[in-house]
Scaffold this active site. Structure first.
Site, mmCIF file in Angstrom:
data_model
loop_
_atom_site.group_PDB
_atom_site.id
_atom_site.type_symbol
_atom_site.label_atom_id
_atom_site.label_comp_id
_atom_site.label_asym_id
_atom_site.label_seq_id
_atom_site.Cartn_x
_atom_site.Cartn_y
_atom_site.Cartn_z
ATOM 1 N N SER A 54 0.658 -1.178 0.106
ATOM 2 C CA SER A 54 -0.026 -0.026 0.066
ATOM 3 C C SER A 54 0.756 1.160 -0.072
ATOM 4 O O SER A 54 2.145 1.135 0.187
ATOM 5 C CB SER A 54 -0.891 -0.071 1.358
ATOM 6 O OG SER A 54 -1.750 -1.280 1.165
ATOM 7 N N HIS A 56 0.693 3.636 -2.757
ATOM 8 C CA HIS A 56 0.772 3.818 -4.183
ATOM 9 C C HIS A 56 -0.584 4.456 -4.746
ATOM 10 O O HIS A 56 -0.733 4.353 -5.848
ATOM 11 C CB HIS A 56 1.532 2.817 -5.018
ATOM 12 C CG HIS A 56 2.581 2.385 -4.530
ATOM 13 N ND1 HIS A 56 3.625 3.077 -4.417
ATOM 14 C CD2 HIS A 56 3.083 0.953 -4.101
ATOM 15 C CE1 HIS A 56 4.792 2.434 -3.895
ATOM 16 N NE2 HIS A 56 4.507 1.302 -3.802
ATOM 17 N N HIS A 218 9.428 3.745 -3.750
ATOM 18 C CA HIS A 218 9.260 3.364 -2.508
ATOM 19 C C HIS A 218 10.494 4.375 -1.838
ATOM 20 O O HIS A 218 10.789 4.303 -0.768
ATOM 21 C CB HIS A 218 9.674 2.017 -2.330
ATOM 22 C CG HIS A 218 8.697 0.959 -2.853
ATOM 23 N ND1 HIS A 218 8.914 0.426 -4.071
ATOM 24 C CD2 HIS A 218 7.568 0.616 -2.464
ATOM 25 C CE1 HIS A 218 7.967 -0.300 -4.399
ATOM 26 N NE2 HIS A 218 7.185 -0.267 -3.572
#
Length: 330
Positions: A54, A56, A218
């Site tokens: 999660s 994004h 990330h």
């Protein structure tokens, strides 16, 4: 850290509760953290499953629905979902014609989707996988063998979702997915790091006059840190590596996604610069997507994705879709 959260450990669960309330076209398994289409496909059609960490959003949960995914599996923030989660989603959506797994090229995602596929195949479900590795910034990264998987994932889910919705078999859908994964290219620029709720501080620090060129979604390092520059120069840094990676002339779908903290006024300005550079090398903007389509929590910056297309791919792109984050034609 200033966040609209109850607690770091409940961020994903809380978001899924809100998603279910806001979008009746999806159904959420809150225990396993899987988002399903509220109305399953007809029996005899290929099902599509994707997912990942999660953070994004709207990827992947926002792309569940008619014309796209049958299920999206939500891991913790920036952490792959487990094989058990993925297996449960695969079993639930299978409609007698097989299942395609759409996987971003991160080590945890690839490994866990492979394990889930083995479990499903043991139950006599035909599972294929396509791995998206479209980030031209680096050959390898902290979390991958090979290129990272980023923006092409969104375009692939839409195009392949249309093909599955139209009743094409698993061989055809898988081949189409592989073709898109092989031809899409992405490149990103970050102006700030992302703040993971469990950590409470940005994944990296940039000075006021610095950018991270080629950053991952990330917060992984990119090619290098460089001084902040005017937008035309930043656009050249985005487009140049795509062209250098043998980007062909011709029609393309161009997607410019904010990474979570970049306003549309800036994205539209960047698009104007990017479009001029692409058109100068013969890349025609057949379709354009601008906004937050694949993000990195609250990172400032943008991700440029270019997918060469022909009439067949454009027809699939233009086909009706109805999901929380993408909808037209119905």
């Amino acid at each position: 850290m200033k966040k609209l959260i109850s607690a770091p450990e409940t961020v994903v669960a809380d978001a899924l509760r809100g998603l279910a309330l806001a979008h009746p076209g999806v159904r959420v398994d809150h225990e396993r953290r899987i988002v399903y289409r509220a109305e399953p496909k007809d029996y005899g059609t290929v099902a599509l499953v994707s997912g990942g960490g999660s953070g994004h959003e709207p990827l992947h949960t926002g792309y569940v629905g008619f014309g796209m995914l049958d299920a999206a599996v939500a891991g913790e923030v920036f952490t792959s979902p487990t094989p058990d989660q993925i297996h449960a989603a695969t079993i639930a959506v299978e409609r007698g014609a097989g299942v395609l797994h759409i996987v971003k090229n991160y080590t945890g995602d690839v490994m866990n989707f492979e394990m889930a596929a083995e479990l499903a195949q043991a139950a006599r479900i035909d599972v294929r996988a396509v791995v998206v590795a479209d980030d031209v910034a680096v050959a390898d990264s902290l979390y991958t063998a090979g290129r990272r998987g980023t923006g092409t994932t969104v375009l692939l889910e839409k195009i392949v979702g249309a093909a599955a919705e139209q009743g094409h078999d698993l061989d055809t859908v898988h081949a189409l997915a592989a073709r898109i994964a092989a031809s899409g290219r992405s490149m990103g620029i970050a102006l700030s790091g992302a703040t993971v709720p469990a950590a409470g501080s940005p994944t990296f620090e940039l000075a006021d006059d610095e950018i991270e060129w080629g950053v991952g979604i990330h917060g992984e390092p990119g090619r290098e840190r460089q001084p902040l520059a005017p937008m035309p120069e930043l656009a050249e840094r985005l487009v140049g590596p795509l062209v250098a990676d043998a980007l062909p002339a011709g029609d393309a779908i161009v997607m410019l996604s904010g990474l979570g903290a970049t306003p549309l006024i800036e994205l539209y300005g960047m698009l104007a610069e990017v479009a001029a550079l692409l058109e100068a090398v013969g890349v025609r903007l057949a379709r354009v997507v601008v906004g937050e389509t694949i993000t990195a929590l609250d990172m400032a910056g943008c991700l440029l994705t270019v997918l060469p297309v022909d009439a067949e791919l454009l027809a699939y792109w233009d086909a009706p879709v109805e999901t929380p984050a993408m909808r037209w034609g119905r």
